[in-house]
Write a protein that holds these residues in place. Sequence first.
Motif, PDB file in Angstrom:
ATOM      1  N   MET A  17      -3.530   9.446 -13.213  1.00 31.02           N
ATOM      2  CA  MET A  17      -4.122   8.005 -12.826  1.00 31.02           C
ATOM      3  C   MET A  17      -4.800   7.933 -11.396  1.00 31.02           C
ATOM      4  N   ARG A  18      -4.139   8.633 -10.438  1.00 30.80           N
ATOM      5  CA  ARG A  18      -4.292   9.077  -9.223  1.00 30.80           C
ATOM      6  C   ARG A  18      -3.821  10.420  -8.783  1.00 30.80           C
ATOM      7  N   ALA A  19      -4.636  11.137  -8.127  1.00 31.56           N
ATOM      8  CA  ALA A  19      -4.033  12.271  -7.481  1.00 31.56           C
ATOM      9  C   ALA A  19      -4.505  12.737  -6.158  1.00 31.56           C
ATOM     10  N   ALA A  20      -3.693  13.436  -5.308  1.00 32.73           N
ATOM     11  CA  ALA A  20      -4.037  13.932  -4.146  1.00 32.73           C
ATOM     12  C   ALA A  20      -4.112  15.394  -4.337  1.00 32.73           C
ATOM     13  N   ALA A  21      -5.061  15.894  -3.926  1.00 32.87           N
ATOM     14  CA  ALA A  21      -5.186  17.641  -3.802  1.00 32.87           C
ATOM     15  C   ALA A  21      -5.868  18.033  -2.677  1.00 32.87           C
ATOM     16  N   LEU A  22      -5.685  19.364  -2.210  1.00 28.47           N
ATOM     17  CA  LEU A  22      -6.328  20.053  -1.392  1.00 28.47           C
ATOM     18  C   LEU A  22      -7.468  20.559  -1.745  1.00 28.47           C
ATOM     19  N   TRP A  23      -8.688  20.595  -0.990  1.00 27.06           N
ATOM     20  CA  TRP A  23     -10.072  21.285  -1.673  1.00 27.06           C
ATOM     21  C   TRP A  23     -10.460  22.043  -0.467  1.00 27.06           C
ATOM     22  N   SER A  24     -10.714  23.452  -1.100  1.00 26.84           N
ATOM     23  CA  SER A  24     -10.920  24.666  -0.227  1.00 26.84           C
ATOM     24  C   SER A  24     -12.494  24.572   0.162  1.00 26.84           C
ATOM     25  N   GLY A  25     -13.233  23.869  -0.609  1.00 23.53           N
ATOM     26  CA  GLY A  25     -14.488  24.020  -0.675  1.00 23.53           C
ATOM     27  C   GLY A  25     -15.078  24.707  -1.967  1.00 23.53           C
ATOM     28  N   ARG A  26     -14.271  25.400  -2.591  1.00 22.65           N
ATOM     29  CA  ARG A  26     -14.296  26.134  -3.769  1.00 22.65           C
ATOM     30  C   ARG A  26     -13.273  25.836  -4.866  1.00 22.65           C
ATOM     31  N   GLN A  27     -12.059  25.465  -4.577  1.00 20.94           N
ATOM     32  CA  GLN A  27     -11.167  25.246  -5.542  1.00 20.94           C
ATOM     33  C   GLN A  27     -10.152  24.179  -5.108  1.00 20.94           C
ATOM     34  N   LEU A  28      -9.672  23.444  -6.324  1.00 16.05           N
ATOM     35  CA  LEU A  28      -8.579  22.477  -5.937  1.00 16.05           C
ATOM     36  C   LEU A  28      -7.070  22.849  -6.106  1.00 16.05           C
ATOM     37  N   GLU A  29      -6.155  22.628  -5.324  1.00 16.61           N
ATOM     38  CA  GLU A  29      -4.889  22.838  -5.334  1.00 16.61           C
ATOM     39  C   GLU A  29      -4.279  21.247  -5.314  1.00 16.61           C
ATOM     40  N   MET A  30      -3.585  21.161  -6.625  1.00 19.99           N
ATOM     41  CA  MET A  30      -2.780  19.612  -6.843  1.00 19.99           C
ATOM     42  C   MET A  30      -1.673  19.747  -5.928  1.00 19.99           C
ATOM     43  N   LEU A  31      -1.621  18.404  -5.010  1.00 20.85           N
ATOM     44  CA  LEU A  31      -0.442  18.125  -4.431  1.00 20.85           C
ATOM     45  C   LEU A  31       0.558  17.371  -5.146  1.00 20.85           C
ATOM     46  N   SER A  32      -0.056  16.168  -5.614  1.00 19.65           N
ATOM     47  CA  SER A  32       0.854  15.161  -6.537  1.00 19.65           C
ATOM     48  C   SER A  32       0.051  14.011  -7.337  1.00 19.65           C
ATOM     49  N   ALA A  33       0.584  13.729  -8.227  1.00 16.67           N
ATOM     50  CA  ALA A  33      -0.388  12.675  -9.069  1.00 16.67           C
ATOM     51  C   ALA A  33       0.537  11.732  -9.654  1.00 16.67           C
ATOM     52  N   HIS A  34       0.045  10.486  -9.751  1.00 18.97           N
ATOM     53  CA  HIS A  34       0.825   9.591 -10.744  1.00 18.97           C
ATOM     54  C   HIS A  34       0.145   9.649 -12.090  1.00 18.97           C
ATOM     55  N   THR A  35       1.198   9.516 -13.098  1.00 17.72           N
ATOM     56  CA  THR A  35       0.734   9.580 -14.333  1.00 17.72           C
ATOM     57  C   THR A  35       1.384   8.814 -15.006  1.00 17.72           C
ATOM     58  N   PRO A  36       1.270   8.456 -16.395  1.00 19.31           N
ATOM     59  CA  PRO A  36       2.228   7.455 -17.285  1.00 19.31           C
ATOM     60  C   PRO A  36       3.457   7.834 -17.268  1.00 19.31           C
ATOM     61  N   TRP A  37       3.960   9.038 -17.080  1.00 22.89           N
ATOM     62  CA  TRP A  37       5.094   9.656 -16.981  1.00 22.89           C
ATOM     63  C   TRP A  37       5.990   9.434 -15.680  1.00 22.89           C
ATOM     64  N   GLY A  38       5.159   8.869 -14.619  1.00 26.09           N
ATOM     65  CA  GLY A  38       5.550   8.731 -13.484  1.00 26.09           C
ATOM     66  C   GLY A  38       4.979   9.876 -12.363  1.00 26.09           C
ATOM     67  N   ARG A  39       5.645   9.752 -11.268  1.00 29.23           N
ATOM     68  CA  ARG A  39       4.953  10.755 -10.249  1.00 29.23           C
ATOM     69  C   ARG A  39       5.266  12.343 -10.693  1.00 29.23           C
ATOM     70  N   ILE A  40       4.335  13.019 -10.650  1.00 28.72           N
ATOM     71  CA  ILE A  40       4.487  14.531 -10.619  1.00 28.72           C
ATOM     72  C   ILE A  40       4.281  15.390  -9.220  1.00 28.72           C
ATOM     73  N   GLY A  41       4.713  16.515  -9.096  1.00 35.46           N
ATOM     74  CA  GLY A  41       4.041  17.387  -8.129  1.00 35.46           C
ATOM     75  C   GLY A  41       4.936  17.166  -6.783  1.00 35.46           C
ATOM     76  N   GLY A  42       4.741  18.154  -5.843  1.00 34.36           N
ATOM     77  CA  GLY A  42       5.231  17.822  -4.594  1.00 34.36           C
ATOM     78  C   GLY A  42       5.953  19.192  -4.076  1.00 34.36           C
ATOM     79  N   GLY A  43       6.213  20.131  -4.764  1.00 35.79           N
ATOM     80  CA  GLY A  43       6.945  21.343  -4.288  1.00 35.79           C
ATOM     81  C   GLY A  43       8.319  21.470  -4.303  1.00 35.79           C
TER      82      GLY A  43
END
Lengths: 468, 458
Positions: free
Chosen positions: B432-458
């Motif tokens: 639903m929403r997501a935060a990611a790192l953009w290198s100019g070439r690729q995305l690296e997902m940091l965390s996201a909101h989903t219907p299952w709740g929050r995911i990501g973080g390390g």
Amino acid sequence: MAEAILDALGPVLTRWTIGGSAISAAPTGWRDALGVDAGEAELRLLALSGHLVGTLALAEPPGAVRTRDDIPVLAQPPLPETLRPRARRLLHGLRETGPRRALLDFLDARGWTLHPGDWMPGKGDDVPDVYAAWQDWAAASGFPSSSPETLSAESWDDFGPAARHAAFTALRLRDPAGASELLAGKIAGETPDRRVRLLEVVATKLTNVDRPLLESLAGDRAPRVKALAASLMARLGHGETGGEGAAELADFFPVQTKGLFRRTRAIVPREVKSAAQRNRRTALLEALSLDAFAQALGLSPEDLVTAWPWGSDVTADRPFATMAARSAPDAIVAAAAEALTTSASADFPALVGLLPRLAPRQRRRAAIALLRGRQAGFATALTIAGGGGGIDDAIRMPAGTALLEALGAEHARPADQASELLSLGLLASRTAAKQALDQLAAAGLIASDPRLDMLRLNAALEHRRPTE
Amino acid sequence: MAIDLKVVEQLATDQASLKAAAGLARPGKWSGIGTSQDATLVWGECAGSGANPYRVMADLRDMGSKCTCPSRKFPCKHVLALLWLDAEAILPFPPAETPGWVTEWLGRRRSAGGASKPAASAGDKNLYAARTVEPDPVEDATATARREAAGAKRAQDTERAILGALEALEQWVGDQLRLGLAGFIDDVTARCRRIGARLVDGKAAALAGHVDELPARLLALPTDDRVHGAVVELARLVLLVRAFRADSRDRELRRAVSSIESREALLADPAVPRVTAAWEVLAERVSTRRDGLVSQTTWLLNLTEGPRFAMLLDFFPASAGRRGSVFTPGEQFVGELLFYPARAPLRALLVRRDPAPIDAAPLGWPEGGALEEALAAPLLIEPWAGERPVLLPPGRIGFDRAGAPWWQPRKGTLLLPLAGSAEGLIAGTDLMRAAALWSGRQLEMLSAHTPWGRIGGG
């Protein structure tokens, strides 16, 4: 516009890839900005090209991009949010399959599942049926995320393999005869692995109604399927009997009659004189059915189990237990388990041999008997009981007393007894878990001790469905 | 269980530790202080010299302790300060649920190892002497002038050395183009190591570190992408060199080339932007560099006003041991951050953190702007910069013919390739929403909101 410039840079990048100056290939509109000095111009061209490529050039996928189906919602909800960190910590510490499966079974028995963000089953993993839909999703076989309601000849192929197995298991419990008939029609179309797994389900509620199915598999091209079909036939009493093997085995185990008034029969094994003899004896036990053995001794299968001298010779107990598990009907196996657990010295490997044939309730009873009889610690009892849990008053059993003593001892170290505490956490009923936590606090363990994680999860987790 | 102040004195290894602890045993330095319900454990977070705060904990039954700072002293000054706070009741220690990071430490302890034994000679340690602040010695004018002149000469020498190193770097870049990028990619590790060493000699330490990591960045790209990747990386070096030459006093450029300002210098500078806001911890990343340093990065999202993102970055020597996590991904807090001056501020220090409000409903994420602009803008403002965080609108992960993952939006056609693989929950749910790192070439997902709740973080 960016695309046009990026196209124009193609020759520039090619030149640099091979090596050499790319100035002559630079986009016309840039020539002035590059200046006259050759070295300088090259670096300026690099700066402009690299900046452009790094900022405005977006890659495109080869072909279409397809999304996967939603991860299916399971029949049971994921753990409450507050308990997830504790569950994650436990999962992290449970590396081996046995304890991990016990945790999954524990949660299943209470009516919960793990959250998919914390754990998902691998393709071939042996997990409770509730996770079947996730296994099929992970296998990405393209099956729809929601399976049809009922399994039938028509809907057989609409199921993913794991979901189909789970549906067949449920059907077998509801309608054993219908399941047998369905399988008879469909089994030939399955891979050998799946044939074995489906046939294993037929072991539940096995009756003579299943004979046609089993007979049809007597010539199956997969050896494991053949062997399993033969052993299921034996459980129905239609296995091969007699022959010299049975007589030879009977010879190792003469039956004597004891007592003056109640004439009980007891088997007094003949002394084994050499390793070769022992091996022969074991080989016979492994090859024959219990029915054949009983017949050769002139006993009924029930009497054989009663007469068997459990605990006197583990090298005989173990293969005999496996013989029962392989070829005896449910009631006989249950009787053997009963006899084993009540005998003075239970042999755990022998009992473990019977486990695949015991229902969860029977396993729990065996575990309780062992715990009460001072014979087992919690870790061993967990192997016997499985993760279904629900044992009351666990801390008050001898294993509990021993555990409390060990924890209170002078040289107790912070990591001691972690396995016993984990096993206790998986075995105890919710009330028993709370009791245990109180007793452990009194013994000096602080509430934040991570060894108490499983007990605390147990105490905090509601029952969503009634216990057996 | 309030402890005796004498215990603090006994535990310290030397007077210097006590003095340092005295400086830290003050309210402004600490947040998140608590004690377990049975009063056996105490913990807190202390602002250290790094960007991330240190997590400090002690077991009062045997005075075992742990701190995430890199100090080799045991117990370190932060532990002593925490105990001091307790002993003199300088701050209240409210009973609370033991945090996960304290429980994890308990699980890892061996009995004797973690407990501090009182240091043998208490003779030369004095708590009260530690607390007296000595006035700085007064310098006479000549000594001051001499000291300042020496400093100025040193600065000039450093400047010369850096410019020399940068010239060598540009020469090296030109050489790679002449020799061919195909060869460069095949031999990238050795070639970068050589120029990296030259940069270190030339006092361009930060740039040396950046160049040192270039091979890893390049080789992480799919093979087909590497020529583009090499051109981008080399171009960045040229852009940075030229920007530095144009204005070597610019703090952001100095930071990228030679060294970062100290925390003290930053705190003392009134012109440095301070932002108080509500922040959410997006993710934490710990990774080991080629030179053996361990970098610990925390990414924060601004939930109220100011710069959208913040990055807390610290480096530790690998010998400092296993880095514990400092924040819990997903946690929200109100805090004051100090941003390193930059055209598009991102790197920051955590100055102060308020205790979490009780019964607060979690704040929602702000709206992201137009995505294409959000991706390009930071890289246009700072041409030499690498990856930048970005907020993504609603979308989902998809897979191409080869099975590589792409992020695709619910509305629109902009597809962005993901670095690495996407397995499990993230591949099977709406983001639903997501935060990611953009290198100019690729995305690296940091965390996201989903219907299952929050995911990501390390």
